[in-house]
Design an enzyme around this catalytic site. Structure first.
Site, PDB file in Angstrom:
ATOM      1  N   ASN A 406      73.826  71.923  35.354  1.00  0.00           N
ATOM      2  CA  ASN A 406      73.854  72.690  34.116  1.00  0.00           C
ATOM      3  C   ASN A 406      74.092  71.782  32.911  1.00  0.00           C
ATOM      4  O   ASN A 406      73.536  72.015  31.821  1.00  0.00           O
ATOM      5  CB  ASN A 406      74.943  73.759  34.192  1.00  0.00           C
ATOM      6  CG  ASN A 406      74.933  74.657  32.974  1.00  0.00           C
ATOM      7  OD1 ASN A 406      74.045  75.491  32.806  1.00  0.00           O
ATOM      8  ND2 ASN A 406      75.926  74.503  32.111  1.00  0.00           N
ATOM      9  N   ASN A 412      70.460  68.271  26.252  1.00  0.00           N
ATOM     10  CA  ASN A 412      69.339  67.976  25.358  1.00  0.00           C
ATOM     11  C   ASN A 412      68.226  68.983  25.658  1.00  0.00           C
ATOM     12  O   ASN A 412      67.380  68.742  26.514  1.00  0.00           O
ATOM     13  CB  ASN A 412      68.857  66.539  25.563  1.00  0.00           C
ATOM     14  CG  ASN A 412      67.858  66.100  24.509  1.00  0.00           C
ATOM     15  OD1 ASN A 412      67.261  66.916  23.807  1.00  0.00           O
ATOM     16  ND2 ASN A 412      67.669  64.801  24.377  1.00  0.00           N
ATOM     17  N   HIS A 416      64.549  68.827  27.656  1.00  0.00           N
ATOM     18  CA  HIS A 416      64.490  69.715  28.818  1.00  0.00           C
ATOM     19  C   HIS A 416      63.294  70.664  28.730  1.00  0.00           C
ATOM     20  O   HIS A 416      62.626  70.930  29.743  1.00  0.00           O
ATOM     21  CB  HIS A 416      65.782  70.519  28.929  1.00  0.00           C
ATOM     22  CG  HIS A 416      65.753  71.558  30.011  1.00  0.00           C
ATOM     23  ND1 HIS A 416      65.403  72.872  29.771  1.00  0.00           N
ATOM     24  CD2 HIS A 416      65.983  71.477  31.335  1.00  0.00           C
ATOM     25  CE1 HIS A 416      65.435  73.544  30.896  1.00  0.00           C
ATOM     26  NE2 HIS A 416      65.794  72.731  31.859  1.00  0.00           N
ATOM     27  N   TYR A 424      57.595  70.422  35.433  1.00  0.00           N
ATOM     28  CA  TYR A 424      57.934  71.438  36.434  1.00  0.00           C
ATOM     29  C   TYR A 424      56.835  72.489  36.562  1.00  0.00           C
ATOM     30  O   TYR A 424      56.322  72.741  37.657  1.00  0.00           O
ATOM     31  CB  TYR A 424      59.261  72.096  36.068  1.00  0.00           C
ATOM     32  CG  TYR A 424      59.682  73.164  37.030  1.00  0.00           C
ATOM     33  CD1 TYR A 424      60.194  72.854  38.279  1.00  0.00           C
ATOM     34  CD2 TYR A 424      59.543  74.518  36.692  1.00  0.00           C
ATOM     35  CE1 TYR A 424      60.569  73.841  39.171  1.00  0.00           C
ATOM     36  CE2 TYR A 424      59.914  75.510  37.571  1.00  0.00           C
ATOM     37  CZ  TYR A 424      60.422  75.168  38.815  1.00  0.00           C
ATOM     38  OH  TYR A 424      60.789  76.145  39.694  1.00  0.00           O
ATOM     39  N   HIS A 451      65.034  57.303  31.594  1.00  0.00           N
ATOM     40  CA  HIS A 451      66.367  56.885  31.148  1.00  0.00           C
ATOM     41  C   HIS A 451      66.615  55.415  31.492  1.00  0.00           C
ATOM     42  O   HIS A 451      67.156  54.656  30.676  1.00  0.00           O
ATOM     43  CB  HIS A 451      67.443  57.760  31.783  1.00  0.00           C
ATOM     44  CG  HIS A 451      67.681  59.052  31.074  1.00  0.00           C
ATOM     45  ND1 HIS A 451      66.891  60.160  31.248  1.00  0.00           N
ATOM     46  CD2 HIS A 451      68.631  59.414  30.159  1.00  0.00           C
ATOM     47  CE1 HIS A 451      67.333  61.143  30.494  1.00  0.00           C
ATOM     48  NE2 HIS A 451      68.391  60.720  29.827  1.00  0.00           N
TER      49      HIS A 451
END
Length: 561
Positions: A406, A412, A416, A424, A451
């Site tokens: 969560n 961010n 997302h 997705y 990242h």
């Protein structure tokens, strides 16, 4: 049998009659004359007012529930209305004649899962309207001021002068003009190439001419990808840019690539259908230009706009962002540099490593909060205000998270939403709507790799601390809920990290939030400690010759005397 509601109304009516009927002196109460049921009549008389009060209470509860349901219904209707306005064709363009059933056959997600933009404030702006929360913010600022004053006072007592040094700030932002000059061709390539490629694909030519246009558009996009992928890396390595200047290049590189993909992903399906007489034409150039600057990674031809610009709000946010940068440099210079500058020149010991991690937890969490407030709140809100961009939901209440899944979703929201829409959802489409775990694994891998690439680009070396922490804490959970436009879509992804077997979204107690913050403190301490040690080790122990394994092997493991 008499319904319960009718019984309540009958007893209420009897209670009113008994209350209004004047009692006669010497006459027994109602229901007790001439029979031993007088006591029961007293009980009935007392129960009447109680029933009236209970009925009034239930009426108030009903009114409150209706008001809450009406508010939620109005919010859903506002979202549906705005989406309908977005779908309406601009003046002079034909209404699309795509049948509703054909929408499910395209790659575009259904309307219920598309990102819907509405006018709303950032969460911190809403909380700042509460005096109590604003006081907490003032206390936090006062604590930082006291921290600075205390360190300056210690310098004045020990050194006899104020140690107001800005060496770290000037070093970090060195060669910033070169980074800005490099940004110009990156932006021009993003501004011209994707839009021109879309225009080439839109041309209603037939046969070989259209095929040639498609090939030319693909070549332009390939050249655009090469420019964005190689130019910033070449400049950063060739001219040895410092960390802050590298941040400018890598963030713009990733941002422009994500915006280019979103623009093409949202417009190409409709443009290709338009060649056959269906769908919509290519969007206007002004809408694409606006998208390149507005604080979102999801392309729409129109966005909700605020009526005016509050320039005082813009100035306040830019000033707060600048203050956060100064605070971050001060914290690094006073709490990190003295500890880690000479650590690689001392013999290695487990005690020194553990103490360095514990020492780095406080500056690490300070850096996390300052980065969040400076970028996700101040910087994005400043640009949103200048562009009158209405949807300011750049983050959610990540500080209330009870699981890292969560936390990653709410930290961010801008990134997302992009991952959800184009990794997705498109992954599910490619897999035929099955294998949600594989789609979530794709989201995890893309996020982790990007990242790690950003850290590698900024610091100038490969040290996969962030990647290992991703594997430990994980990106998903045993039951993941993806946020889209305020709605939650439950998905069962694979448990990507060991902690997800115990920390997941079904753990909602305060103890889990405390555990999440404790692990967040420790994680930030690990990152700051290991990255600082590696930074100074590569300066104290340079390689005699450059090899691949020398570049990817941590130098801090062997640079101890």
């Amino acid at each position: 049998m008499e319904p319960r509601a009718a019984q309540v109304r009958r007893r209420e009516r009897l209670g009113r009659q008994q209350k209004d009927r004047p009692s006669r002196e010497g006459e027994p109460c109602s229901g007790g004359a001439g029979r031993p049921g007088g006591i029961g009549g007293n009980v009935e008389m007392h129960r009447g007012p109680d029933l009236v009060q209970w009925t009034q209470h239930m009426q108030a509860v009903k009114t409150q529930l209706l008001e809450q349901a009406q508010g939620q219904l109005m919010e859903l209707l506002d979202q549906a209305m705005w989406e309908a306005v977005q779908a309406y064709p601009p003046q002079g363009r034909p209404v699309p004649s795509v049948p509703p059933d054909s929408l499910h056959k395209t790659r575009e997600p259904s309307l219920g899962k598309r990102k819907v933009f509405i006018i709303r404030k950032s969460l911190l702006d809403e909380l700042m309207e509460v005096p109590h929360f604003r006081t907490i913010y003032h206390m936090f600022v006062a604590g930082l001021c006291v921290f600075i004053i205390s360190t300056l006072a210690i310098d004045l007592i020990d050194e006899g002068r104020l140690m107001m040094e800005f060496d770290l700030l000037t070093f970090s932002f060195g060669q910033l003009p070169l980074a800005l000059v490099t940004w110009v061709p990156m932006f021009l390539s993003t501004l011209l190439v994707p839009y021109q490629a879309l225009r080439l694909w839109e041309r209603p030519q037939s046969g070989g001419a259209w095929t040639l246009g498609v090939g030319l558009g693909c070549l332009l996009l390939a050249a655009h990808t090469v420019v964005l992928g190689i130019l910033p890396v070449h400049v950063a390595v060739e001219y040895q840019l410092p960390p802050a200047s590298r941040c400018v290049l890598v963030f713009e590189q990733v941002r422009l690539l994500m915006k280019s993909y979103s623009f093409l992903r949202e417009t190409v399906p409709g443009t290709l259908r338009a060649r056959g007489g269906e769908g919509i034409r290519a969007p206007s150039f002004s809408s694409y230009l606006y998208f390149l600057f507005c604080p979102t990674l999801i392309y729409r031809e129109t966005y909700p706009r605020t009526p005016n610009v509050r320039w005082s709000y813009v100035a306040k946010n830019f000033a707060q962002a600048l203050g956060c940068v100064l605070y971050a440099c001060f914290i690094l210079g006073r709490l990190c540099v003295p500890v880690f500058a000479n650590m690689s020149q001392e013999p290695f010991s487990t005690r020194a490593l553990v103490l360095s991690i514990m020492h780095a937890t406080l500056p690490g969490i300070f850096m996390l909060l300052l980065i969040f407030f400076a970028f996700l709140h101040c910087w994005l809100n400043a640009f949103a205000e200048m562009l009158r961009f209405g949807d300011r939901m750049f983050y959610r209440d990540w500080w209330n998270s009870t699981s890292f899944s969560n936390y990653y979703r709410t930290w961010n929201v801008v990134v997302h939403d992009w991952l959800y829409s184009y990794v997705y959802q498109d992954g599910l489409w490619l897999l035929g709507g099955r294998a949600r775990g594989a789609a979530m694994l794709g989201v995890f891998l893309v996020s982790a790799v990007v990242h790690e690439y950003i850290f590698c680009f900024v610091l100038g070396f490969f040290y996969p601390v962030m990647l290992l922490l991703f594997l430990v804490f994980g990106e998903g959970s045993q039951e993941d809920k993806l946020q889209v436009s305020g709605a939650e879509v439950t998905t069962p992804p694979p448990a990507s990290g060991p902690l997800n077997f115990t920390m997941h979204d079904r753990r909602t107690g305060p103890a889990w939030n405390v555990l999440m913050w404790t692990l967040l403190f420790l994680g930030q301490g690990i990152q700051v400690s290991l990255y600082c040690q590696e930074w100074y080790a590569r300066r104290h122990c340079p390689l005699p010759q450059t090899t691949f394994w020398g570049l990817v092997t941590p130098r801090s493991w062997s640079c101890h005397t």
